[in-house]
Write an enzyme that holds these catalytic residues in place. Structure first.
Site, PDB file in Angstrom:
ATOM      1  N   ARG A  71       0.829  -1.214   0.000  1.00  0.00           N
ATOM      2  CA  ARG A  71       0.000   0.000   0.000  1.00  0.00           C
ATOM      3  C   ARG A  71       0.865   1.267   0.000  1.00  0.00           C
ATOM      4  O   ARG A  71       0.441   2.318  -0.471  1.00  0.00           O
ATOM      5  CB  ARG A  71      -0.894  -0.033   1.243  1.00  0.00           C
ATOM      6  N   HIS A  75       0.453   5.345  -1.530  1.00  0.00           N
ATOM      7  CA  HIS A  75       0.447   6.530  -0.676  1.00  0.00           C
ATOM      8  C   HIS A  75       1.722   7.356  -0.835  1.00  0.00           C
ATOM      9  O   HIS A  75       1.740   8.534  -0.500  1.00  0.00           O
ATOM     10  CB  HIS A  75       0.226   6.108   0.781  1.00  0.00           C
ATOM     11  N   SER A  85       8.557  10.173   0.757  1.00  0.00           N
ATOM     12  CA  SER A  85       8.175  11.243   1.695  1.00  0.00           C
ATOM     13  C   SER A  85       7.282  10.683   2.798  1.00  0.00           C
ATOM     14  O   SER A  85       7.357  11.126   3.948  1.00  0.00           O
ATOM     15  CB  SER A  85       7.467  12.384   0.956  1.00  0.00           C
ATOM     16  N   ASN A 103      -3.697   8.176   6.426  1.00  0.00           N
ATOM     17  CA  ASN A 103      -2.598   7.339   6.916  1.00  0.00           C
ATOM     18  C   ASN A 103      -2.660   7.043   8.408  1.00  0.00           C
ATOM     19  O   ASN A 103      -2.206   5.982   8.856  1.00  0.00           O
ATOM     20  CB  ASN A 103      -1.254   7.998   6.580  1.00  0.00           C
ATOM     21  N   HIS A 202      -6.411  -4.470  -3.555  1.00  0.00           N
ATOM     22  CA  HIS A 202      -7.229  -4.853  -2.400  1.00  0.00           C
ATOM     23  C   HIS A 202      -7.554  -6.348  -2.428  1.00  0.00           C
ATOM     24  O   HIS A 202      -8.356  -6.816  -1.631  1.00  0.00           O
ATOM     25  CB  HIS A 202      -8.503  -3.999  -2.340  1.00  0.00           C
TER      26      HIS A 202
HETATM   27  C1  HEM Z   1      -8.646   3.636  -5.716  1.00  0.00           C
HETATM   28  C2  HEM Z   1      -8.603   4.309  -4.589  1.00  0.00           C
HETATM   29  C3  HEM Z   1      -8.251   3.670  -3.263  1.00  0.00           C
HETATM   30  C4  HEM Z   1      -8.886   3.894  -2.096  1.00  0.00           C
HETATM   31  C5  HEM Z   1     -10.062   4.823  -1.869  1.00  0.00           C
HETATM   32  C6  HEM Z   1      -8.241   3.077  -1.112  1.00  0.00           C
HETATM   33  C7  HEM Z   1      -8.586   3.038   0.224  1.00  0.00           C
HETATM   34  C8  HEM Z   1      -8.137   2.118   1.124  1.00  0.00           C
HETATM   35  C9  HEM Z   1      -8.639   1.967   2.467  1.00  0.00           C
HETATM   36  C10 HEM Z   1      -9.696   2.867   3.113  1.00  0.00           C
HETATM   37  C11 HEM Z   1      -8.014   0.913   3.034  1.00  0.00           C
HETATM   38  C12 HEM Z   1      -8.229   0.377   4.445  1.00  0.00           C
HETATM   39  C13 HEM Z   1      -7.577   1.301   5.417  1.00  0.00           C
HETATM   40  C14 HEM Z   1      -8.102   1.170   6.827  1.00  0.00           C
HETATM   41  O1  HEM Z   1      -9.285   0.896   7.006  1.00  0.00           O
HETATM   42  O2  HEM Z   1      -7.288   1.380   7.748  1.00  0.00           O
HETATM   43  C15 HEM Z   1      -7.095   0.391   2.051  1.00  0.00           C
HETATM   44  C16 HEM Z   1      -6.269  -0.698   2.244  1.00  0.00           C
HETATM   45  C17 HEM Z   1      -5.338  -1.112   1.328  1.00  0.00           C
HETATM   46  N1  HEM Z   1      -5.025  -0.483   0.145  1.00  0.00           N
HETATM   47 FE1  HEM Z   1      -6.125   0.922  -0.783  1.00  0.00          FE
HETATM   48  N2  HEM Z   1      -7.236   2.372  -1.694  1.00  0.00           N
HETATM   49  C18 HEM Z   1      -7.184   2.710  -3.011  1.00  0.00           C
HETATM   50  C19 HEM Z   1      -6.256   2.262  -3.926  1.00  0.00           C
HETATM   51  C20 HEM Z   1      -5.178   1.471  -3.618  1.00  0.00           C
HETATM   52  C21 HEM Z   1      -4.043   1.238  -4.477  1.00  0.00           C
HETATM   53  C22 HEM Z   1      -3.851   1.874  -5.851  1.00  0.00           C
HETATM   54  C23 HEM Z   1      -3.218   0.385  -3.806  1.00  0.00           C
HETATM   55  C24 HEM Z   1      -1.894  -0.196  -4.227  1.00  0.00           C
HETATM   56  C25 HEM Z   1      -1.511  -0.333  -5.464  1.00  0.00           C
HETATM   57  C26 HEM Z   1      -3.850   0.056  -2.548  1.00  0.00           C
HETATM   58  C27 HEM Z   1      -3.393  -0.867  -1.645  1.00  0.00           C
HETATM   59  C28 HEM Z   1      -4.034  -1.189  -0.459  1.00  0.00           C
HETATM   60  C29 HEM Z   1      -3.700  -2.349   0.340  1.00  0.00           C
HETATM   61  C30 HEM Z   1      -2.702  -3.433  -0.012  1.00  0.00           C
HETATM   62  C31 HEM Z   1      -4.507  -2.285   1.480  1.00  0.00           C
HETATM   63  C32 HEM Z   1      -4.497  -3.251   2.683  1.00  0.00           C
HETATM   64  C33 HEM Z   1      -3.434  -2.771   3.650  1.00  0.00           C
HETATM   65  C34 HEM Z   1      -3.290  -3.574   4.921  1.00  0.00           C
HETATM   66  O3  HEM Z   1      -3.825  -4.677   5.060  1.00  0.00           O
HETATM   67  O4  HEM Z   1      -2.609  -3.055   5.833  1.00  0.00           O
HETATM   68  N3  HEM Z   1      -5.011   0.765  -2.467  1.00  0.00           N
HETATM   69  N4  HEM Z   1      -7.183   1.151   0.904  1.00  0.00           N
END
Ligand code: HEM
Ligand SMILES: *[C@@H]1O[C@H](CO)[C@@H](O)[C@H](O)[C@H]1NC(C)=O
Ligand SMILES: *[C@@H]1O[C@H](CO)[C@@H](O)[C@H](O)[C@H]1NC(C)=O
Ligand SMILES: *[C@@H]1O[C@H](CO)[C@@H](O)[C@H](O)[C@H]1NC(C)=O
Ligand SMILES: *[C@@H]1O[C@H](CO)[C@@H](O)[C@H](O)[C@H]1NC(C)=O
Length: 338
Positions: A71, A75, A85, A103, A202
């Protein structure tokens, strides 16, 4: 200045000298850097092996940490380019990105990057940037969880500063709909296909109840849940995240949260997306076609995902940089604060 570096005849000097000279030019001028796969082939030939080794160990300790590290690429790269950064800790004079809206209490596994950096500093001190570590480690996270493997370009520099404000302004909310996500990604020259493929990240990892409470209980201020959630799945989410839950409780982002596969898209197609920003990709006609394509053809998903990760990894802005010794702190201070 950038041109001067490139005009130097590469074959008239030692293979070690050229990258070092080029690096010096970039460090001084802040010119955009030229990325390539073999950037460290002379200065740190073991770099890729070392990163992969530490990621493997992280997987054995806690599989989810690979998703958490992957992730970071999103970010990092969306906020003033891929410059690490987001890894900088706050200082008395700089609010970093770790406590930004998207974050705080959410990004995790920073210690895995520290471990990679320590191993690299032992093998080749002062050579491999934290920004490149994020890119290599993200690729490794995908490869080690069953996803595709690919060659990454390296040669990035680490920023001297971070910007909490930029992160707050740029990073999308889990409430976002497909239209606003399409617009956001377009600002980075990322296509609708890139958006849907990259959201497939995801396929691994977890999210907090905090990120779905509105969706469960008050979607768009209606006082009702998002109608796009499949009823049985909604019951499951309600049990996980009741109204008065500790909002740090986490749930899986898809049905196979430690396997990088196209299950995420199958889940979206059956109303089992975790975040609103996930489910909206199937609800909205502009993105639904790609969800259907990726849910029925994992090869197409992998191909598009690699393309998106490479494009996202190319994002950079012109700014002075360095190779940090410790990913959490800049070695030197930005010139305007001297
Ligand atoms: C398209 C828009 C995106 C939104 C709105 C979004 C939003 C989020 C949110 C809200 C979470 C959970 C955070 C939490 O509840 O603490 C999450 C988890 C995650 N996101 Fe995204 N995300 C997006 C795109 C991406 C992209 C482009 C990547 C990587 C290429 C990514 C990789 C991840 C991963 C791997 C997790 C799980 C992290 C963990 O288990 O610690 N996301 N994302
Ligand atoms: C999508 O979200 C944006 C920003 O929140 C909003 O202005 C727009 O009306 C939404 N579009 C649809 C079709 O719901
Ligand atoms: C997107 O592409 C345009 C045209 O090639 C370029 O001028 C612009 O800097 C790019 N934007 C980003 C964020 O890379
Ligand atoms: C739902 O959201 C609306 C608009 O944001 C707000 O006015 C209302 O009080 C909320 N309802 C509940 C039960 O939280
Ligand atoms: C989540 O945990 C952090 C500490 O890790 C705490 O500061 C925060 O208040 C908690 N957030 C919620 C919504 O419970």
């Amino acid at each position: 200045m950038h041109k001067v570096g490139l005009d130097i005849k590469k074959n008239t000097m030692s293979p070690l000298l050229f990258p070092l000279l080029l690096l010096l030019v970039h460090i001084i001028t802040g010119a955009a850097v030229q990325l390539c796969p073999d950037y460290y082939s002379e200065t740190c030939p073991e770099a890729e092996t070392i990163v992969r080794g530490v990621m493997k160990k992280a997987y054995d300790r806690e599989p989810r940490s690979l998703a958490s590290v992957m992730r970071f690429q999103f970010h990092d790269c969306f906020v003033n380019g891929c410059d690490a950064s987001m890894l900088l800790d706050d200082t008395p004079t700089m609010l970093g990105e770790k406590l930004s809206l998207s974050n705080i209490n959410s990004l995790r596994s920073y210690e895995v990057v520290d471990e990679v950096k320590e191993a690299l500093e032992k093998a080749c001190p002062g050579v491999v940037s934290c920004a490149d570590i994020i890119i290599m480690a993200s690729r490794d996270a995908v490869a080690l969880t069953g996803g595709p493997d690919w060659q990454v370009k390296v040669g990035r520099l680490d920023s001297l500063t971070a910007s909490q404000e930029a992160s707050d302004n740029i990073m999308p909310s889990p409430r976002a709909n497909a239209t606003s996500l399409i617009d956001l990604f377009a600002k980075f020259n990322l296509s609708v296909k890139d958006l849907v493929a990259l959201s497939g990240s995801h396929s691994i990892g977890q999210g907090r109840c905090f990120s779905i409470m509105f969706r469960m209980y008050n979607q768009s201020g209606t006082g009702r849940p998002d109608p796009a959630i499949e009823p049985k799945f909604r019951e499951k989410l309600k049990k996980l995240c009741p109204l008065n839950v500790d909002q740090n409780v986490t749930g899986d982002l898809d049905a196979t949260p430690i396997i990088f596969d196209n299950q995420y898209f199958k889940d979206l197609a059956s109303g089992r997306g975790f975040l609103n920003s996930d489910q909206t990709l199937f609800t909205f006609p502009q993105t639904r076609g790609f969800v259907k394509l990726f849910s029925s053809d994992q090869g197409e998903f992998f191909k598009a995902f690699i393309e998106g990760m490479i494009k996202m990894g190319d994002l950079q802005i012109e700014q002075p940089g360095e190779i940090r010794k410790n990913c959490r702190v800049a070695n030197r201070r930005p010139i305007n604060t001297f």
